[in-house]
Scaffold this motif. Structure first.
Motif, mmCIF file in Angstrom:
data_model
loop_
_atom_site.group_PDB
_atom_site.id
_atom_site.type_symbol
_atom_site.label_atom_id
_atom_site.label_comp_id
_atom_site.label_asym_id
_atom_site.label_seq_id
_atom_site.Cartn_x
_atom_site.Cartn_y
_atom_site.Cartn_z
ATOM 1 N N UNK A 223 0.829 -1.209 0.000
ATOM 2 C CA UNK A 223 0.000 0.000 0.000
ATOM 3 C C UNK A 223 0.863 1.259 0.000
ATOM 4 N N UNK A 224 2.080 1.132 0.542
ATOM 5 C CA UNK A 224 3.004 2.271 0.560
ATOM 6 C C UNK A 224 3.874 2.317 -0.691
ATOM 7 N N UNK A 225 3.610 1.430 -1.624
ATOM 8 C CA UNK A 225 4.334 1.447 -2.890
ATOM 9 C C UNK A 225 5.578 0.595 -2.938
ATOM 10 N N UNK A 226 5.765 -0.297 -1.963
ATOM 11 C CA UNK A 226 6.948 -1.161 -1.923
ATOM 12 C C UNK A 226 6.518 -2.607 -2.109
ATOM 13 N N UNK A 227 6.932 -3.204 -3.215
ATOM 14 C CA UNK A 227 6.518 -4.568 -3.550
ATOM 15 C C UNK A 227 7.733 -5.496 -3.423
ATOM 16 N N UNK A 228 7.790 -6.263 -2.335
ATOM 17 C CA UNK A 228 8.936 -7.118 -2.044
ATOM 18 C C UNK A 228 8.527 -8.586 -2.072
ATOM 19 N N UNK A 229 9.452 -9.440 -2.528
ATOM 20 C CA UNK A 229 9.228 -10.874 -2.372
ATOM 21 C C UNK A 229 9.347 -11.211 -0.890
ATOM 22 N N UNK A 230 8.621 -12.230 -0.476
ATOM 23 C CA UNK A 230 8.591 -12.629 0.928
ATOM 24 C C UNK A 230 8.969 -14.091 1.045
ATOM 25 N N UNK A 231 9.984 -14.383 1.860
ATOM 26 C CA UNK A 231 10.425 -15.758 2.078
ATOM 27 C C UNK A 231 10.160 -16.147 3.525
ATOM 28 N N UNK A 232 9.834 -17.411 3.740
ATOM 29 C CA UNK A 232 9.690 -17.925 5.098
ATOM 30 C C UNK A 232 10.064 -19.389 5.122
ATOM 31 N N UNK A 233 10.604 -19.832 6.249
ATOM 32 C CA UNK A 233 11.043 -21.213 6.394
ATOM 33 C C UNK A 233 9.866 -22.110 6.767
ATOM 34 N N UNK A 234 9.795 -23.255 6.116
ATOM 35 C CA UNK A 234 8.738 -24.220 6.397
ATOM 36 C C UNK A 234 9.335 -25.619 6.415
#
Length: 396
Positions: A223-234
């Protein structure tokens, strides 16, 4: 080290008297007293009787090799430091170092023969005055299962984010979600302090909470204009959980934007061929991306990579950190980067501490980097400021 100090004691096991004498002189220059042993049983006796701060030994001598001696030292509950004189192929020395660490020994990086005084001084920094009367104290957990239950109820489990940077654009491109326990008394705890105590049910609950928190933060950034990939451990069990897949469909795909990357360790992803195949099919149908974390540490089959819809390989930090010191580590990083290029996937170098290695990583073909030398894990609120400021890569 303070060269005037004479408080430290080293026991030296070496079958070459000339090499032992040369090393004893160097240690004496550094303020370390030495006792020389030529046989394994003598070393054990000295360790038990004198409790030295340091054991220095060759890897190849007599009937009992240095690797067997590491087990003897562990059986004696030796609490000082151990320095190996390799004189053998570097791979063998590295195996011995890892074995010693697994046995609970305080291993120093091995030293090649002939020894140089400067290298020896660096290895022994802070040695003087160390107490080795017994094994290091193992502190029991100071919280109980009930506290973990309350941590979930009170929302004390929070996220910090490890920034990831694109080498081509030199900008922040994604984040890895890292769970922390904001304990009311002990402060901020890292996963190693509490994850081993989680039950299977709590582990699933934690995965769900991490995903929900991370997707909420990512939505705020978008919403603030920052589009980042998101990683998480599973875990592989997480990947087979229908609830997790439903959460992703509802909370991430509906919002669009950069990819959600689920990271599984190399060993976990390669253990079960049938499981790998099923995971691959379900992830492909769901539209998720998968990263193989700590790549290069395990003994996986490269053919097994075909069974997973891999979007990313993460080169383990143990190789990246020694890039300029060890030609074999550099060759492994380069080979993984080449593999990534051939497979058409991202290659992330983890554990970047020294920005001087960035040029080599980029030359090898790594596409992304992360590590404390670029940025440490931070709360969600600080990610926006990092993205808007000057990129750490611009300093390189």
């Amino acid at each position: 080290m303070n060269e005037a100090s004479t408080h430290a004691l080293a026991v030296l096991l070496e079958d070459d008297p000339d090499a032992a004498a040369a090393l004893a002189v160097q240690l004496r220059v550094l303020g370390v007293e030495t006792r020389y042993c030529r046989h394994a049983h003598q070393l054990v006796g000295e360790v038990l009787a004198k409790a030295p701060q340091l054991v220095v030994m060759g890897l190849a001598f007599g009937e009992q090799d240095g690797i067997a001696m590491l087990r003897r030292l562990a059986e004696c509950r030796y609490g000082g430091r151990v320095l190996l004189l390799s004189g053998v192929e570097r791979k063998v020395a590295r195996i011995a170092e890892r074995l010693g660490e697994a046995l609970g020994l305080n291993m120093l990086p091995s030293l090649d023969k002939p020894m140089r005084l400067g290298e020896l001084r660096d290895r022994l920094e802070g040695l003087e005055g160390e107490a080795t009367a017994g094994p290091p104290e193992i502190r029991p957990p100071f919280f109980h299962q009930q506290e973990l239950e309350r941590a979930f109820e009170r929302q004390e489990l929070i996220l910090h984010y490890q920034p990831q940077f694109d080498l081509a654009s030199r900008r922040l491109s994604g984040v890895e979600a890292l769970v922390r326990w904001n304990h009311p008394e002990a402060g901020l705890l890292v996963p190693g302090d509490f994850l081993p105590l989680l039950t299977a049910a709590q582990g699933r609950l934690l995965t769900r909470r991490v995903l929900q928190l991370a997707m909420a933060d990512a939505a705020h950034w978008r919403r603030a204009g920052l589009n980042l990939s998101l990683s998480m451990n599973v875990t592989p069990d997480d990947l087979m959980c229908q609830e997790l897949i439903a959460l992703v469909r509802e909370g991430w795909h509906s919002a669009g934007g950069a990819p959600l990357v689920l990271e599984i360790t190399e060993t976990a992803s390669m253990e079960d061929e049938l499981l790998s195949s099923e995971v691959a099919a379900r992830l492909h149908l769901t539209g998720l991306e998968v990263s193989v974390d700590d790549f290069g540490v395990g003994f996986s089959s490269l053919a097994r990579l075909q069974l997973l819809p891999i979007s990313e390989l993460k080169v383990d930090r143990s190789f990246v950190s020694r890039l300029h010191e060890d030609l074999q580590d550099a060759a492994i990083v380069e080979a993984v980067a080449l593999l990534g290029r051939r497979l058409g996937i991202r290659v992330v170098a983890e554990g970047v501490e020294d920005l001087a290695c960035l040029a080599a990583l980029e030359r090898y073909g790594c596409t992304h980097v992360q590590g404390f030398g670029l940025a440490r894990p931070m709360p969600s609120a600080e990610i926006m400021a990092l993205a808007r400021g000057a990129s750490p890569l611009e300093r390189a």
